[in-house]
Write a protein that holds these residues in place. Structure first.
Motif, PDB file in Angstrom:
ATOM      1  N   GLU A 186      -5.948  13.320 -10.869  1.00 44.28           N
ATOM      2  CA  GLU A 186      -5.375  12.004 -11.158  1.00 44.28           C
ATOM      3  C   GLU A 186      -4.940  11.306  -9.864  1.00 44.28           C
ATOM      4  OE1 GLU A 186      -1.468  10.087 -13.305  1.00 44.28           O
ATOM      5  OE2 GLU A 186      -2.298  11.919 -14.195  1.00 44.28           O
ATOM      6  N   ALA A 187      -4.330  12.066  -8.952  1.00 46.88           N
ATOM      7  CA  ALA A 187      -3.883  11.487  -7.678  1.00 46.88           C
ATOM      8  C   ALA A 187      -5.070  10.991  -6.854  1.00 46.88           C
ATOM      9  CB  ALA A 187      -3.087  12.517  -6.882  1.00 46.88           C
ATOM     10  N   ILE A 188      -6.145  11.758  -6.822  1.00 49.75           N
ATOM     11  CA  ILE A 188      -7.351  11.348  -6.077  1.00 49.75           C
ATOM     12  C   ILE A 188      -7.918  10.074  -6.673  1.00 49.75           C
ATOM     13  CG2 ILE A 188      -9.787  11.958  -5.669  1.00 49.75           C
ATOM     14  CD1 ILE A 188      -8.092  13.423  -3.718  1.00 49.75           C
ATOM     15  N   SER A 189      -7.995  10.027  -7.983  1.00 45.39           N
ATOM     16  CA  SER A 189      -8.527   8.848  -8.666  1.00 45.39           C
ATOM     17  C   SER A 189      -7.698   7.607  -8.340  1.00 45.39           C
ATOM     18  CB  SER A 189      -8.550   9.115 -10.166  1.00 45.39           C
ATOM     19  OG  SER A 189      -8.983   7.993 -10.860  1.00 45.39           O
ATOM     20  N   LYS A 190      -6.377   7.729  -8.433  1.00 47.13           N
ATOM     21  CA  LYS A 190      -5.492   6.595  -8.127  1.00 47.13           C
ATOM     22  C   LYS A 190      -5.605   6.198  -6.646  1.00 47.13           C
ATOM     23  CE  LYS A 190      -1.880   7.447 -11.595  1.00 47.13           C
ATOM     24  NZ  LYS A 190      -0.465   7.865 -11.780  1.00 47.13           N
ATOM     25  N   PHE A 191      -5.729   7.173  -5.769  1.00 41.85           N
ATOM     26  CA  PHE A 191      -5.844   6.915  -4.338  1.00 41.85           C
ATOM     27  C   PHE A 191      -7.116   6.102  -4.048  1.00 41.85           C
ATOM     28  CE2 PHE A 191      -7.062   8.097   0.023  1.00 41.85           C
ATOM     29  CZ  PHE A 191      -5.885   7.848   0.714  1.00 41.85           C
ATOM     30  N   LYS A 192      -8.203   6.510  -4.647  1.00 40.97           N
ATOM     31  CA  LYS A 192      -9.479   5.808  -4.406  1.00 40.97           C
ATOM     32  C   LYS A 192      -9.449   4.390  -4.974  1.00 40.97           C
ATOM     33  CE  LYS A 192     -12.177   9.734  -3.318  1.00 40.97           C
ATOM     34  NZ  LYS A 192     -13.347  10.514  -3.384  1.00 40.97           N
ATOM     35  N   LEU A 193      -8.821   4.213  -6.129  1.00 44.75           N
ATOM     36  CA  LEU A 193      -8.673   2.861  -6.684  1.00 44.75           C
ATOM     37  C   LEU A 193      -7.826   1.984  -5.769  1.00 44.75           C
ATOM     38  CD1 LEU A 193      -8.117   3.584 -10.496  1.00 44.75           C
ATOM     39  CD2 LEU A 193     -10.066   2.403  -9.467  1.00 44.75           C
ATOM     40  N   LEU A 194      -6.755   2.544  -5.239  1.00 45.06           N
ATOM     41  CA  LEU A 194      -5.901   1.803  -4.312  1.00 45.06           C
ATOM     42  C   LEU A 194      -6.692   1.422  -3.057  1.00 45.06           C
ATOM     43  CD1 LEU A 194      -3.125   0.754  -3.359  1.00 45.06           C
ATOM     44  CD2 LEU A 194      -2.633   3.086  -2.561  1.00 45.06           C
ATOM     45  N   CYS A 195      -7.436   2.347  -2.536  1.00 45.39           N
ATOM     46  CA  CYS A 195      -8.232   2.078  -1.331  1.00 45.39           C
ATOM     47  C   CYS A 195      -9.277   0.994  -1.568  1.00 45.39           C
ATOM     48  CB  CYS A 195      -8.894   3.361  -0.831  1.00 45.39           C
ATOM     49  SG  CYS A 195      -7.726   4.498  -0.039  1.00 45.39           S
ATOM     50  N   GLU A 196      -9.882   1.008  -2.748  1.00 42.54           N
ATOM     51  CA  GLU A 196     -10.902  -0.013  -3.074  1.00 42.54           C
ATOM     52  C   GLU A 196     -10.332  -1.424  -2.971  1.00 42.54           C
ATOM     53  OE1 GLU A 196     -12.760   0.634  -6.883  1.00 42.54           O
ATOM     54  OE2 GLU A 196     -13.409   2.657  -6.287  1.00 42.54           O
ATOM     55  N   GLN A 197      -9.068  -1.589  -3.327  1.00 42.21           N
ATOM     56  CA  GLN A 197      -8.441  -2.917  -3.281  1.00 42.21           C
ATOM     57  C   GLN A 197      -8.335  -3.457  -1.857  1.00 42.21           C
ATOM     58  OE1 GLN A 197      -4.638  -2.714  -5.269  1.00 42.21           O
ATOM     59  NE2 GLN A 197      -5.499  -1.548  -6.979  1.00 42.21           N
ATOM     60  N   TYR A 198      -8.341  -2.581  -0.866  1.00 37.59           N
ATOM     61  CA  TYR A 198      -8.152  -3.002   0.521  1.00 37.59           C
ATOM     62  C   TYR A 198      -9.381  -2.754   1.399  1.00 37.59           C
ATOM     63  CZ  TYR A 198      -3.255  -3.475  -0.686  1.00 37.59           C
ATOM     64  OH  TYR A 198      -2.075  -3.870  -1.270  1.00 37.59           O
ATOM     65  N   PHE A 215       0.842  -1.202   0.000  1.00 41.68           N
ATOM     66  CA  PHE A 215       0.000   0.000   0.000  1.00 41.68           C
ATOM     67  C   PHE A 215       0.876   1.251   0.000  1.00 41.68           C
ATOM     68  CE2 PHE A 215      -2.924   3.184   1.575  1.00 41.68           C
ATOM     69  CZ  PHE A 215      -4.157   2.806   1.063  1.00 41.68           C
ATOM     70  N   ASN A 216       1.886   1.290   0.872  1.00 41.12           N
ATOM     71  CA  ASN A 216       2.743   2.473   0.962  1.00 41.12           C
ATOM     72  C   ASN A 216       3.599   2.679  -0.290  1.00 41.12           C
ATOM     73  OD1 ASN A 216       1.910   3.668   3.328  1.00 41.12           O
ATOM     74  ND2 ASN A 216       3.277   2.447   4.609  1.00 41.12           N
ATOM     75  N   LYS A 217       4.033   1.604  -0.918  1.00 49.49           N
ATOM     76  CA  LYS A 217       4.766   1.743  -2.186  1.00 49.49           C
ATOM     77  C   LYS A 217       3.863   2.369  -3.245  1.00 49.49           C
ATOM     78  CE  LYS A 217       8.148  -1.913  -1.580  1.00 49.49           C
ATOM     79  NZ  LYS A 217       8.412  -3.321  -1.719  1.00 49.49           N
ATOM     80  N   GLU A 218       2.612   1.924  -3.277  1.00 44.89           N
ATOM     81  CA  GLU A 218       1.657   2.491  -4.236  1.00 44.89           C
ATOM     82  C   GLU A 218       1.347   3.953  -3.911  1.00 44.89           C
ATOM     83  OE1 GLU A 218       0.583   1.132  -7.125  1.00 44.89           O
ATOM     84  OE2 GLU A 218       2.017  -0.445  -6.628  1.00 44.89           O
ATOM     85  N   LEU A 219       1.262   4.262  -2.617  1.00 39.11           N
ATOM     86  CA  LEU A 219       1.050   5.662  -2.220  1.00 39.11           C
ATOM     87  C   LEU A 219       2.196   6.540  -2.709  1.00 39.11           C
ATOM     88  CD1 LEU A 219      -0.273   5.628   1.479  1.00 39.11           C
ATOM     89  CD2 LEU A 219      -1.465   6.438  -0.553  1.00 39.11           C
ATOM     90  N   ASP A 220       3.424   6.070  -2.507  1.00 40.32           N
ATOM     91  CA  ASP A 220       4.587   6.833  -2.974  1.00 40.32           C
ATOM     92  C   ASP A 220       4.548   7.025  -4.482  1.00 40.32           C
ATOM     93  OD1 ASP A 220       6.062   7.624  -0.748  1.00 40.32           O
ATOM     94  OD2 ASP A 220       7.050   5.681  -0.581  1.00 40.32           O
ATOM     95  N   LYS A 221       4.174   5.943  -5.188  1.00 36.82           N
ATOM     96  CA  LYS A 221       4.105   6.021  -6.647  1.00 36.82           C
ATOM     97  C   LYS A 221       3.081   7.053  -7.101  1.00 36.82           C
ATOM     98  CE  LYS A 221       4.683   1.469  -7.966  1.00 36.82           C
ATOM     99  NZ  LYS A 221       4.208   0.290  -8.660  1.00 36.82           N
ATOM    100  N   LEU A 222       1.890   7.006  -6.504  1.00 43.35           N
ATOM    101  CA  LEU A 222       0.849   7.941  -6.955  1.00 43.35           C
ATOM    102  C   LEU A 222       1.211   9.374  -6.581  1.00 43.35           C
ATOM    103  CD1 LEU A 222      -1.537   9.191  -4.843  1.00 43.35           C
ATOM    104  CD2 LEU A 222      -2.045   6.797  -4.631  1.00 43.35           C
ATOM    105  N   ARG A 223       1.915   9.566  -5.474  1.00 40.33           N
ATOM    106  CA  ARG A 223       2.329  10.908  -5.063  1.00 40.33           C
ATOM    107  C   ARG A 223       3.366  11.483  -6.032  1.00 40.33           C
ATOM    108  NH1 ARG A 223       6.346  13.180  -2.465  1.00 40.33           N
ATOM    109  NH2 ARG A 223       7.367  11.257  -1.857  1.00 40.33           N
TER     110      ARG A 223
END
Length: 197
Positions: free
Chosen positions: A78-90, A62-70
């Protein structure tokens, strides 16, 4: 609110961005004190909370993906969209925690509204925490406490002066480079307020 009221009373009336930890009630307090300001919650603290509330392997991914999207998102949307997609997975595995951070997505990613060169300086409260840790070291070396408020104030003043003459002497060059863009963002935001009044 007392802190913000004091800042307003002393003349700080228009703010572009507030960077803070996620203290209870601070989002509402910032919204009341500075309704036009962006509010950035510390991204590093978000990552610490991820490690605290998720299993080790999940937190790492999760944190690696957070760093990537940041670092790779072009802008705020775009960052909000990626963040919400990441959150949906968990969300099914950590429903309460994920719901809480999703509700604050705009605050964790407010820095994405600013020029790319500037983002790395405003996404975290670590600079302030560094100063606080210097003062904490002085407290510990003084026997665990400051003898009075005056002694504390003197120590804070001396630390600030040491930083101003040393580390902070030339400022952050990239901030100088971005100063025109920052000024334009500020003027646009508060000019629109004046026109709407």
């Amino acid at each position: 609110m007392r802190v913000f009221d004091d800042l307003i009373t002393r003349g700080l009336k228009k703010v572009l961005i507030v960077v803070s930890d996620d203290f209870p009630g601070i989002i509402d307090a910032v919204r009341l004190a500075y309704p036009l300001a962006d509010h950035q919650l510390c991204f590093v603290h978000l990552q610490r909370n991820v490690r605290k509330h998720m299993a080790k392997d999940d937190a790492s991914v999760f944190n690696k993906e957070l760093d990537k999207l940041r670092t790779s998102s072009a802008d705020f949307d775009e960052a909000i969209s990626k963040f919400k997609l990441l959150c949906e997975q968990y969300s099914s595995k950590y429903p309460r925690f994920i719901k809480g951070i999703c509700e604050k997505a705009e605050f964790y990613l407010a820095h994405m509204r600013y020029p790319e060169d500037l983002r790395k300086y405003i996404y975290t409260t670590n600079a302030v925490e560094s100063v606080n840790s210097m003062i904490e070291k002085i407290r510990i070396n003084s026997g665990g406490y400051f003898q009075s408020v005056e002694v504390l104030e003197i120590n804070i003043y001396l630390q600030r002066e040491n930083l101003r003459r040393g580390k902070w002497k030339n400022g952050v060059p990239i901030l100088k480079k971005c100063s025109y863009n920052i000024l334009q963002l500020y003027n646009i935001r508060y000019e629109m307020e004046t026109q709407n009044s």
